[in-house]
Design an enzyme around this catalytic site. Sequence first.
Site, PDB file in Angstrom:
ATOM      1  N   LYS A  91     -19.449  58.603  -4.127  1.00  0.00           N
ATOM      2  CA  LYS A  91     -20.764  58.129  -4.520  1.00  0.00           C
ATOM      3  C   LYS A  91     -21.739  59.295  -4.441  1.00  0.00           C
ATOM      4  O   LYS A  91     -21.642  60.112  -3.536  1.00  0.00           O
ATOM      5  CB  LYS A  91     -21.206  57.031  -3.561  1.00  0.00           C
ATOM      6  N   HIS A 112     -32.603  61.011  -7.778  1.00  0.00           N
ATOM      7  CA  HIS A 112     -31.395  61.543  -8.406  1.00  0.00           C
ATOM      8  C   HIS A 112     -30.884  60.590  -9.476  1.00  0.00           C
ATOM      9  O   HIS A 112     -31.491  59.542  -9.730  1.00  0.00           O
ATOM     10  CB  HIS A 112     -30.331  61.909  -7.366  1.00  0.00           C
ATOM     11  N   HIS A 128     -30.747  56.806  -8.707  1.00  0.00           N
ATOM     12  CA  HIS A 128     -32.042  56.107  -8.792  1.00  0.00           C
ATOM     13  C   HIS A 128     -32.457  55.964 -10.258  1.00  0.00           C
ATOM     14  O   HIS A 128     -32.985  54.939 -10.667  1.00  0.00           O
ATOM     15  CB  HIS A 128     -33.138  56.884  -8.064  1.00  0.00           C
ATOM     16  N   CYS A 166     -27.995  52.681   7.285  1.00  0.00           N
ATOM     17  CA  CYS A 166     -28.287  51.369   6.671  1.00  0.00           C
ATOM     18  C   CYS A 166     -29.544  50.754   7.275  1.00  0.00           C
ATOM     19  O   CYS A 166     -30.101  49.810   6.724  1.00  0.00           O
ATOM     20  CB  CYS A 166     -27.155  50.375   6.909  1.00  0.00           C
ATOM     21  N   CYS A 213     -26.328  51.064  12.490  1.00  0.00           N
ATOM     22  CA  CYS A 213     -26.144  52.212  11.601  1.00  0.00           C
ATOM     23  C   CYS A 213     -27.532  52.705  11.182  1.00  0.00           C
ATOM     24  O   CYS A 213     -28.295  51.957  10.553  1.00  0.00           O
ATOM     25  CB  CYS A 213     -25.326  51.850  10.362  1.00  0.00           C
ATOM     26  N   CYS A 251     -19.299  53.366   9.364  1.00  0.00           N
ATOM     27  CA  CYS A 251     -19.998  52.685   8.277  1.00  0.00           C
ATOM     28  C   CYS A 251     -19.385  53.185   6.967  1.00  0.00           C
ATOM     29  O   CYS A 251     -19.318  54.395   6.740  1.00  0.00           O
ATOM     30  CB  CYS A 251     -21.482  53.016   8.334  1.00  0.00           C
ATOM     31  N   LYS A 270     -27.439  61.981  -1.081  1.00  0.00           N
ATOM     32  CA  LYS A 270     -27.918  63.194  -0.428  1.00  0.00           C
ATOM     33  C   LYS A 270     -26.966  63.587   0.694  1.00  0.00           C
ATOM     34  O   LYS A 270     -26.620  64.747   0.860  1.00  0.00           O
ATOM     35  CB  LYS A 270     -29.312  62.924   0.136  1.00  0.00           C
ATOM     36  N   HIS A 304     -22.077  55.369   4.945  1.00  0.00           N
ATOM     37  CA  HIS A 304     -22.607  56.629   5.501  1.00  0.00           C
ATOM     38  C   HIS A 304     -21.548  57.458   6.218  1.00  0.00           C
ATOM     39  O   HIS A 304     -21.821  58.575   6.635  1.00  0.00           O
ATOM     40  CB  HIS A 304     -23.816  56.324   6.387  1.00  0.00           C
TER      41      HIS A 304
END
Length: 645
Positions: free
Chosen positions: A296, A19, A22, A130, A127, A144, A299, A147
């Site tokens: 952020k 995405h 990246h 992570c 987590c 977290c 996905k 996430h």
Amino acid sequence: MSNRFYVTTPIYYVNAEPHLGHAYSTVVADVQNRFHKLIGHETFFLTGTDEHGDKIVQAAQKMGLSPKEYTDIISEKFAKTWPLLNIRPDRFIRTTDPQHIKTVQMVLQKVFDQGDIEFREYEGLYCFGCERFLIERELVDGKCPDHKVAPTRLKEKNYFFLMSKYQQWLIDHIKSNPEFITPQRYRNEVLSFLKEPLDDLCISRPVTRLTWGVPLPFDSNFVTYVWFDALINYLTGLDYPDGQNFAKFWPAANHVIAKDILKPHGIYWPIMLHAIGIEPYQSLHVHGYWKIKDEKMSKSLGNIIRPKWLVENFGADATRYCLMREMNFGLDASFSYDAFVTRINADLANDLGNLLSRSTTMLHKFRQGLIPPERVIEGPQDDLRHHLSALVPSWQKLMSDFQVHNALQEIWKALNMANKVIDTTAPWQLAKETTKAQLLDDVLYCLMETLRLSAVLVSPVIPEAAEKILSSMGLDPAGELGPSGLSWGRLKEGAKVAKIPPLFPRIGPSKKEAQGAQIHDKAKKQKGGKVEEKTASNQGLVTIEDFQKVQLRVAEIVSAEKHPNADRLLKLTVKAPEERTIVAGIAEHFSPESLVGKKVIIVANLKPVKLRGVTSQGMLLVAKDSKGLHLLEVSPDTEPGAKVS
Ligand code: MSP
């Protein structure tokens, strides 16, 4: 700086397809790679995919595939995405490559043999996102922060890498190497983390729970994966230990990452390198997040922009340009389709595109398309000549410091200066007077040479357009895109310049978002928003309830710049405490530099509004009197985000 440069991106997890986030890191690395080649360095550029771990097994299961079948498919998607953006890595590494597995095992055996690994029982908060144990103070509301899930309490016997014994060495190394972690704010973050004693790093998983990892060479009941596996890719990529590339390019390593993986790269990785007796990397370059609506992009949050979609809508060069220009390296940025369109039309179609077409048209009209001699006569074109020569060293410094957005701004100042030279010297008038022939030669020469040199300077970011410009001047891009291309005065008298079609056709309002692009750009619905520097109603009295609707907060101005499309507006990035952009109509009263670092008061819950193409997420409060405007500043020790009541 040595004349070798090794640049890496994170190796991306294959549990998701590529995405915009990246793509950004990978474009940053490609731009740096091209820039270093341009200034004559020998370079190596590595990217790839991270393919072991729980997440990957889960993703494969969902699709009814084996982990290997699944990783082959997604890894290929990453590898095939980068050429769409003209990204040219020297090597694409996969952590499932047998060579990598061998390297990881060799390193593990070495640290095990020297007593840096211990077997013990551990209970902690794990987590799965992570893929590491978190400590209490990293959690936000018990979850977290990345996430947004509560970690799972796990208790099991595992192998631990004893990091704490190298803690002091790392602190000393960071302190004595200011460029080790940049920008500064991330260096400070790591140093502040290192003020507390480091926990040892859990590096294994029992095969009873997970087999999709690298088997520990000293205990076949366990695999290692995630950080111990992933970070070593930076060595495998250079064929460590015996490869020629390792001898050549280590330690000239420059790692590009986002702030999500600062801790593994800023702490685990240098300690691992030190433990195996390898010099630390040269520099870690940490950027912020691309966000959509203040979240952020990821996905798990379902707000994804695909690189392929960007390229289909804007083209490779324009996408690269917007990514580099719209994000201040180190800070967060918001993606908006409209902001990209505005940027492309203003900078690429107008400033650069028009300069090229106006200049070549005049060259054809007045000099049959042939480069005239450089006459070096006083006038606005002479100022341009001097400006361009002075620009090269400052461009080089900004690019080396990963300040690509600032380097682009500087190049665009020069392009705008050239456009003004056309307006002020009016070559069509000069062409009417025979006594002005030499001046016309010089003006045309300076315009074309500005275009040539700017094309070279901008080539790391928009390589296709740069090559087209150079080829249109009869030059060989391969020869020009090197150190010799960086000096003024390479265009030779008599060279033939071809007219070429517009490099960046304007994107009109009809070419709107492609179907299926998952963009939640709320601000877009608020077309035509006007600058509202006053509260909506100042007539009559308000009740306390009315007043309480307005959330006032303290904000710290972290950066300020002129609005790209409006002289009276400034674009501010503020921390309140999250980062946001505020457009304020104060350019006539304050210089951007004078605002940075100031703690001010903002209206925090104003509906976002688009002001000349930039979305403003709030309003800055100022006081106005007969002398002008005054900032409403608060005491410097107030925390950004503090509520004003
Ligand atoms: N596999 C690990 C990295 C191991 S490196 C030895 C990993 N993979 S990841 O797929 O989650 O990629 C994280 C990286 O992707 C970030 O550090 C950043 O480079 C990029 N980005 C992912 N989302 C991003 C944004 N929303 N914005 C900017 N960059 C982002 O972590």
